[in-house]
Design a protein around this motif. Structure first.
Motif, short mmCIF file in Angstrom:
data_model
loop_
_atom_site.label_atom_id
_atom_site.label_comp_id
_atom_site.label_asym_id
_atom_site.label_seq_id
_atom_site.Cartn_x
_atom_site.Cartn_y
_atom_site.Cartn_z
N TYR A 21 0.83 -1.20 0.00
CA TYR A 21 0.00 0.00 0.00
C TYR A 21 0.86 1.25 0.00
O TYR A 21 2.05 1.20 0.35
N LYS A 22 0.26 2.36 -0.36
CA LYS A 22 0.92 3.66 -0.25
C LYS A 22 0.58 4.23 1.12
O LYS A 22 -0.45 3.88 1.71
N ASP A 61 -0.60 6.99 2.01
CA ASP A 61 -1.89 7.70 2.12
C ASP A 61 -3.09 6.74 2.12
O ASP A 61 -4.23 7.17 2.21
N GLN A 62 -2.81 5.43 2.06
CA GLN A 62 -3.87 4.42 2.16
C GLN A 62 -3.85 3.74 3.52
O GLN A 62 -4.45 2.70 3.70
N LYS A 63 -3.16 4.34 4.47
CA LYS A 63 -2.95 3.69 5.78
C LYS A 63 -4.23 3.31 6.49
O LYS A 63 -4.26 2.31 7.20
N GLU A 64 -5.31 4.05 6.26
CA GLU A 64 -6.57 3.74 6.96
C GLU A 64 -7.15 2.39 6.53
O GLU A 64 -7.98 1.83 7.23
N LYS A 65 -6.71 1.86 5.39
CA LYS A 65 -7.18 0.54 4.97
C LYS A 65 -6.59 -0.55 5.85
O LYS A 65 -7.15 -1.65 5.94
#
Length: 67
Positions: free
Chosen positions: A55-56, A58-62
């Protein structure tokens, strides 16, 4: 404080072993065990895991929805 995260679910969906995640993220097996059980970890460790799971940042909430 226990935190809900999706590390184990995503790791398993990607058919990635715990050992593989340990290598990719450059953290200890104990660290992954603790995180998969919902323990907190340092921001730096979270970053390593997010990237190791493909993941990138800025996708940490996933992966870490409570951030």
């Amino acid at each position: 404080i226990m935190l809900d995260n999706h590390v184990k679910k995503i790791r398993e969906l990607r058919m990635m072993s715990k050992a593989e995640l340990v290598r990719q993220a450059n953290v200890s097996v104990q660290t992954i065990d603790r995180i998969e059980k919902g323990h907190q970890c340092r921001l730096d460790t979270r970053r390593k895991i997010i990237i190791a799971l493909g993941y990138k940042l800025d996708q940490k909430e996933k992966i870490f929805p409570e951030d």
